[in-house]
Design an enzyme around this catalytic site. Structure first.
Site, PDB file in Angstrom:
ATOM      1  N   GLU A 172       0.825  -1.206   0.000  1.00 61.13           N
ATOM      2  CA  GLU A 172       0.000   0.000   0.000  1.00 61.13           C
ATOM      3  C   GLU A 172       0.865   1.264   0.000  1.00 61.13           C
ATOM      4  O   GLU A 172       0.846   2.057   0.952  1.00 61.13           O
ATOM      5  CB  GLU A 172      -0.965  -0.005   1.190  1.00 61.13           C
ATOM      6  CG  GLU A 172      -1.962  -1.149   1.117  1.00 61.13           C
ATOM      7  CD  GLU A 172      -3.015  -1.102   2.211  1.00 61.13           C
ATOM      8  OE1 GLU A 172      -2.755  -0.488   3.259  1.00 61.13           O
ATOM      9  OE2 GLU A 172      -4.083  -1.695   2.020  1.00 61.13           O
ATOM     10  N   GLU A 328      -6.606  -7.979  -0.549  1.00 61.64           N
ATOM     11  CA  GLU A 328      -6.962  -8.021   0.871  1.00 61.64           C
ATOM     12  C   GLU A 328      -8.415  -7.619   1.035  1.00 61.64           C
ATOM     13  O   GLU A 328      -8.879  -6.667   0.396  1.00 61.64           O
ATOM     14  CB  GLU A 328      -6.151  -6.994   1.675  1.00 61.64           C
ATOM     15  CG  GLU A 328      -4.705  -7.279   1.855  1.00 61.64           C
ATOM     16  CD  GLU A 328      -4.050  -6.185   2.717  1.00 61.64           C
ATOM     17  OE1 GLU A 328      -4.740  -5.548   3.554  1.00 61.64           O
ATOM     18  OE2 GLU A 328      -2.854  -5.954   2.535  1.00 61.64           O
TER      19      GLU A 328
HETATM   20  C1  GAL Z   1      -4.334  -3.023   4.987  1.00 51.86           C
HETATM   21  C2  GAL Z   1      -2.878  -3.401   5.123  1.00 51.86           C
HETATM   22  C3  GAL Z   1      -2.691  -4.652   5.932  1.00 51.86           C
HETATM   23  C4  GAL Z   1      -3.506  -4.584   7.176  1.00 51.86           C
HETATM   24  C5  GAL Z   1      -4.946  -4.378   6.783  1.00 51.86           C
HETATM   25  C6  GAL Z   1      -5.922  -4.435   7.920  1.00 51.86           C
HETATM   26  O1  GAL Z   1      -4.505  -1.686   4.669  1.00 51.86           O
HETATM   27  O2  GAL Z   1      -2.300  -3.603   3.864  1.00 51.86           O
HETATM   28  O3  GAL Z   1      -1.339  -4.810   6.243  1.00 51.86           O
HETATM   29  O4  GAL Z   1      -3.044  -3.546   7.966  1.00 51.86           O
HETATM   30  O5  GAL Z   1      -5.065  -3.144   6.143  1.00 51.86           O
HETATM   31  O6  GAL Z   1      -6.016  -3.294   8.656  1.00 51.86           O
END
Ligand code: GAL
Length: 688
Positions: A172, A328
């Site tokens: 990110e 994700e």
């Molecule tokens: C995303 C990030 C992950 C984890 C997830 C949950 O933005 O890439 O590493 O932090 O959020 O909060």
């Protein structure tokens, strides 16, 4: 080299490593399913249980190493790949391929100790310290060199590992910190400006420094746009945003060059965050093989599916239609909002299928096993603190089982007849201060136009003003405040050639230097629109106006009115009150073989639906029967077969009409005439 069996890797040359071999679902032969996996947080015996459970859940892909820099390089230049070898081998032996991350999103404490100058600095001069993550300045050469060193070591070490499916670069980019104001950043900004403008005269002209006596007589005088006593110079601010965006892209390109050199056949991605404001994702996506996205919609919002759909459509569009990956999502809830609600039964499944319907070739989660400690220990993963006897696990394993049977979808595409223009440069320029009304913001307006199309089941791509628009029947240009000459010409040619354009107010006002285009608003589009905006009439406070349509309806208008003088355009709706009463609120102008509509205000939800309906009608685009706010209809196709996804987000069963007959993939049942979809459920109908 290790004697791995069954390596079906493509030959290692650039031609063979074409875009299809660098696909999102590489090596899986179907849809990707899995999540971020952080084995370094657990003793090795837990890994054995992990892979057993992964098999049970039909997991075929995990992302590993994302935050493992210190574990891989505990001392400067000393690498320990032992644990990572063991875990990657174990995953491979259990049929799980790997998105191997470059662990550069969280620099080690030793690097910060050696080079405290890598720490990012805010506009107010505050240094952000180590102790969480992303504590680095993208311009710090000390960081960039250390990142390149570990990326090279990792790539060389794993270059021949058959489990390596995809490189997951950093994490990110520009999350938490979009820009850095340290001294190294300041120096890098000056270098970037010198490259862009060549001379100070050119910079002074581009930034119109005659205004407020801002003339620069040496590069050393040029600063980042720190907090200032009054409005900053918009041209200066825009260049800073361009520069900051490019800096993150440069960090990615540093790594991509190494990965491409050492593993030419392995695709490269970095995970996006939907409509993220500080990186031009068009530019970053162009450098990626696979686009991937992290999606955390707040599902207690009744319209969450619209927001999530919009982000998915953006991902497909910036990847030029190629299948992308949902890298994700949460199985239940996030932890970073003030309030985080859980996904109710069936909602995680619907969100997953929504991504697939909109072009994803895989669904992954953050994260596989819930952390026991640390910043995100309350963010539940697929395996929770209490194990697997729970709803989340049951839903996740059921979904994994279903997706494993849907491999025919992989590689198919979504085709849209409508494009909404979305350009980061325009976003940045639009949202600087001093523009009459702070309520003019891009995202809410894009969203309301998108929502109107979503609710009638019309699939949307996003495009840039300069994109090839030939395949679209309708192009929507919301608040296209900044447009460069090439983009403006492209839009005019699109209309002339037979396209339909719907443009909304506050468009066509400035060029790419943020200088007003003279000659009457909106100068580059006056001819195709057949009108001139004579005056702006922004609304004060809670003021509204009404808009009466030619077919006898009335809608409320918010925020703004343009006082429009037509010059060939017809009025489809007019304002009902105030000094511009009776003047057009929506116009249409036939130009060349096409039409251009202009919306001079911001109608309420019903009004936006009516406007979008008129634009669709002009463009010959029909609604999908059965679609609504709660019933989402999208199609994928491989040229021969087509799959219609019907996602029912409501609590009631719905009946959707079907053209012809087909097979519903999840149940395997033949369907004809119409389709019944249970509450919070979906159907996928294959037709030839
Ligand atoms: C995303 C990030 C992950 C984890 C997830 C949950 O933005 O890439 O590493 O932090 O959020 O909060």
């Amino acid at each position: 080299m290790k004697p791995w069996i069954g390596d079906n890797r493509m030959p290692l040359n650039e031609d063979a490593a074409n875009s299809s071999s660098r696909a999102a679902s590489r090596g899986v032969g179907g849809l990707v399913y899995g999540g971020d996996y952080n084995p370094e947080q657990w003793p090795e015996e837990v890994w054995l249980e992990d892979v057993r459970l992964m098999r049970e859940a039909n997991v075929n892909r995990v992302s590993i190493g994302i935050f493992s820099w210190t574990k891989i390089e505990p001392q400067p230049g000393q690498f320990d790949f032992g644990w990572l070898d063991r875990v990657v081998d174990l995953l491979h032996a259990n049929g799980v391929a790997v998105n191997l991350a470059t662990p550069t999103a969280s620099p080690p404490a030793w690097l910060v100790e050696l080079h405290p100058e890598i720490l990012p600095v805010t506009g107010h001069g505050v240094t952000l310290r180590a102790g969480s993550r992303r504590h680095y300045c993208p311009h710090a050469p000390q960081y960039r060199d250390a990142a390149k060193r570990i990326v090279r070591a990792l790539a060389v070490h794993f270059r021949d590992h058959p489990a390596l499916a995809l490189w997951h670069v950093d994490n990110e980019y520009s999350c938490h910190i979009g820009e850095c104001f340290c001294d190294q950043s300041k120096a890098a900004f000056r270098v970037w400006l010198e490259r862009r403008y060549g001379t100070l005269d050119a910079l002074n002209a581009a930034w119109a420094t005659t205004v407020w006596s801002q003339l620069y007589t040496s590069w050393q005088q040029v600063e980042p746009p720190h907090p200032l006593p009054a409005f900053g110079n918009p041209s200066h601010q825009l260049d800073w945003r361009r520069f900051s965006s490019q800096s993150w892209i440069d960090c990615f390109l540093d790594q991509k060059a190494i990965l491409r050199e050492i593993t030419p056949a392995v695709p490269v991605t970095t995970n996006f965050m939907g409509f993220h404001p500080t990186i031009d994702y068009w530019a970053l996506a162009a450098a990626e093989d696979v686009v991937s996205n992290d999606a955390y919609p707040e599902t207690s919002d009744p319209d969450w599916a619209i927001d999530a759909a919009m982000a998915s459509d953006l991902m497909r569009s910036i990847g030029e239609g190629r299948p992308w990956l949902l890298m994700e999502q949460a199985v239940a809830y996030a932890t970073w909002r003030d309030q985080n609600s859980t996904k109710r039964p069936g909602v995680m499944r619907l969100g997953s299928y929504q991504s697939i319907a909109r072009g994803a070739d895989g669904v992954m989660f953050f994260q596989w096993r819930t952390s026991q400690a640390g910043a995100e220990m309350h963010m539940i993963g697929l395996v929770s603190h209490g194990g697997i006897d729970n709803r989340q696990w049951r839903e996740a394993t059921a979904l994994g089982g279903e997706l494993a049977r849907l491999s025919e979808l992989a590689g198919s595409r979504v085709k849209a007849k409508v494009a909404i223009l979305f350009d980061w440069t325009n976003w940045w320029a639009l949202e600087t201060e001093g523009k009459l009304d702070a309520a003019i913001r891009l995202m809410p307006h894009v969203r309301e136009l998108y929502a109107a199309l979503f609710r009638i089941g019309v699939t949307v791509d996003f495009a840039q003003p300069g994109s090839n628009l030939a395949g679209y029947s309708l192009v929507v240009a919301p608040h296209l405040y900044l447009v460069d000459d090439a983009g403006a010409d492209n839009l005019c040619r699109y209309v002339e050639g037979g396209g339909t354009l719907l443009m909304s107010f506050f468009s066509g006002l400035v060029d790419d230097k943020v200088h007003i285009r003279l000659g009457g608003y909106p100068a580059p589009f006056r001819e195709i629109l057949g009108l001139r905006v004579e005056e702006f009439a922004p609304f004060a406070g809670s003021m509204t106006n009404g808009m009466r349509t030619e077919d006898g309806r009335r809608f409320e208008c918010r925020t703004w009115a343009d006082v429009v003088r037509v010059d060939g355009a017809e009025a489809l709706a007019t304002f009902e009150a105030d000094f511009y009463k009776g003047l057009p609120a929506l116009t249409r102008h036939r130009y060349g073989k096409g039409s251009a509509l202009y919306l001079a205000t911001r109608p309420d939800e019903a009004g936006v639906a009516w406007v979008v309906g008129r634009a669709c009608e002009t463009a010959g685009i029909a609604a999908s029967p059965g679609a609504s706010s709660a019933v989402e209809i999208v199609r994928r196709s491989d040229g021969v077969r087509s799959w219609m996804f019907v996602l029912n987000h409501s609590d009631e069963a719905v009946e959707v009409p079907l053209e012809g007959s087909g097979v519903e993939l999840i149940s395997g049942q033949a369907v004809e005439g119409s389709l019944r979809v249970a509450p919070v459920d979906l159907a996928i109908v294959r037709t030839q």
